[in-house]
Design an enzyme around this catalytic site. Sequence first.
Site, PDB file in Angstrom:
ATOM      1  N   GLN A 126       0.870  -0.959  -0.066  1.00 29.26           N
ATOM      2  CA  GLN A 126      -0.023   0.000  -0.631  1.00 29.26           C
ATOM      3  C   GLN A 126       1.375   1.025  -0.059  1.00 29.26           C
ATOM      4  OE1 GLN A 126      -2.180   0.559   3.537  1.00 29.26           O
ATOM      5  NE2 GLN A 126      -4.245   1.467   2.596  1.00 29.26           N
ATOM      6  N   GLY A 127       0.781   2.091  -1.069  1.00 33.36           N
ATOM      7  CA  GLY A 127       1.764   3.323  -1.299  1.00 33.36           C
ATOM      8  C   GLY A 127       0.818   4.785  -0.438  1.00 33.36           C
ATOM      9  N   SER A 129       0.480   6.532   3.331  1.00 29.21           N
ATOM     10  CA  SER A 129       1.243   7.569   3.807  1.00 29.21           C
ATOM     11  C   SER A 129       2.886   7.411   3.030  1.00 29.21           C
ATOM     12  CB  SER A 129       1.747   7.347   4.926  1.00 29.21           C
ATOM     13  OG  SER A 129       0.783   6.478   5.941  1.00 29.21           O
ATOM     14  N   GLU A 244     -10.251  -0.951   5.135  1.00 31.11           N
ATOM     15  CA  GLU A 244      -8.515  -1.761   6.067  1.00 31.11           C
ATOM     16  C   GLU A 244      -9.364  -1.265   7.298  1.00 31.11           C
ATOM     17  OE1 GLU A 244      -4.000   0.168   6.384  1.00 31.11           O
ATOM     18  OE2 GLU A 244      -5.598   1.495   5.537  1.00 31.11           O
ATOM     19  N   SER A 383      -4.653   7.364  12.263  1.00 28.04           N
ATOM     20  CA  SER A 383      -4.946   7.732  14.146  1.00 28.04           C
ATOM     21  C   SER A 383      -5.734   7.281  14.087  1.00 28.04           C
ATOM     22  CB  SER A 383      -4.081   8.495  14.647  1.00 28.04           C
ATOM     23  OG  SER A 383      -4.157   9.673  14.421  1.00 28.04           O
ATOM     24  N   ASN A 384      -5.441   6.795  16.327  1.00 27.63           N
ATOM     25  CA  ASN A 384      -7.142   6.807  16.397  1.00 27.63           C
ATOM     26  C   ASN A 384      -8.089   8.138  17.293  1.00 27.63           C
ATOM     27  OD1 ASN A 384      -7.054   3.986  16.950  1.00 27.63           O
ATOM     28  ND2 ASN A 384      -6.777   3.997  19.265  1.00 27.63           N
ATOM     29  N   GLU A 385      -6.674   9.244  17.420  1.00 27.55           N
ATOM     30  CA  GLU A 385      -7.065  10.636  17.664  1.00 27.55           C
ATOM     31  C   GLU A 385      -7.673  10.896  16.200  1.00 27.55           C
ATOM     32  OE1 GLU A 385      -4.000   9.702  20.248  1.00 27.55           O
ATOM     33  OE2 GLU A 385      -3.741   9.276  17.788  1.00 27.55           O
TER      34      GLU A 385
END
Length: 398
Positions: A126-127, A129, A244, A383-385
């Site tokens: 997976q590209g 980030s 995902e 992220s969870n945030e």
Amino acid sequence: MDLNYTPAQQAFRTEVRDFLATALPKRLSDKVRLGKRLSKAEMEEWHAILNARGWLAPNWPAAYGGAEWDAVQRQIFEEEACLAHAPRVVPFGLMMLAPVLLAFGSEAQKQHYLPRILNGDDWWCQGYSEPGAGSDLASVRTRAVRDGSHFVVNGQKTWTTLGQHANWIFCLVRTDPDCKPQAGISFLLIDMDSPGVKLRPITLIDGEAEVNEVFFDDVRVPVENLVGEENKGWTYAKYLLTHERTNIAGVGFSNAALTTLKRVAAATMSGGRPLAENPHFAARMAQVEIDLMAMRTTNLRVVSAAARGQAPGAESSMLKVKGTQIRQELTSLLRRAAGPDALPFLPEYLDGGDNQITDLPDHAPATAPGYFNMRKLSIFGGSNEIQRGIITKAILEL
């Protein structure tokens, strides 16, 4: 933690257990049980075994070689496979790219890529980030400029999991820099063997080079490798991320980890009695089990909606947040149960060698590396945030 299953569903569970008992090689399940690292060949071996049985792609339509299981069947298989210590199926092609191709790809792309995913001809990574564009994917800067029948790609991706094994990468690339960020992104399939693609490993805190940086220097990509429409990639990226994040929840992995934790806590003595009887420790185990039961039910609802063709939305963010919290808590409790036995770091053991410390329990050598590796769960996949922000906006309408 049993739900109320129908006789047909119970029969399916028995079928799965029988298959795992006969088809799962013990040397693979032993490595998984002991927390050892699997080689590429070992992951591909399990991939091929599942494909031969027709069970590799549970969420694909039968017309494309999938098992076309319903939500309960998928959860049953995941639970039983994890309890049997089967290798994790690498998700990038099967569970991330494939849903995008099935929903938005051309028929030619489906006919070409989907069989190759099943047969193991292609290993996808997976590209998404980039440095400076992790959870904020709309900030991606990798450029793809149209040049006749090709796109010319320049830029960098990072945290590319298992990219060292991959021969293809699906990428978010910026094709229009002059509009708002989300509107100028495209979804491109890139051959990793193309001239100008370079990969550099990143060693994580547990000592494994599991992730990588990928660099693109004037990489020429055929226009037919564009999925869907140019500059519509943000829509496809969000669709993929919901799948995902649902997978990251890892209900089956947590269920198996809880079983291991209970066994270890019952056998570990603390203050003259089993650790499982320690009030504080027992309360934490009970809480994580309650949370897992609730998430298991929620996961069924979300996966069932996806099976009906509905892309999971903010619900997948709920699963991602709670699922990662549960998996991290389980590794934390197991590390506490292992105590000083978790201190030795034996990379040669994790890479397949024997445990030379004969008085160390089987679960101990991989406990600390597993704990550290699971810290990543609350960061990757958004992220969870960020997920809490999605939940606040989409569900609570705040």
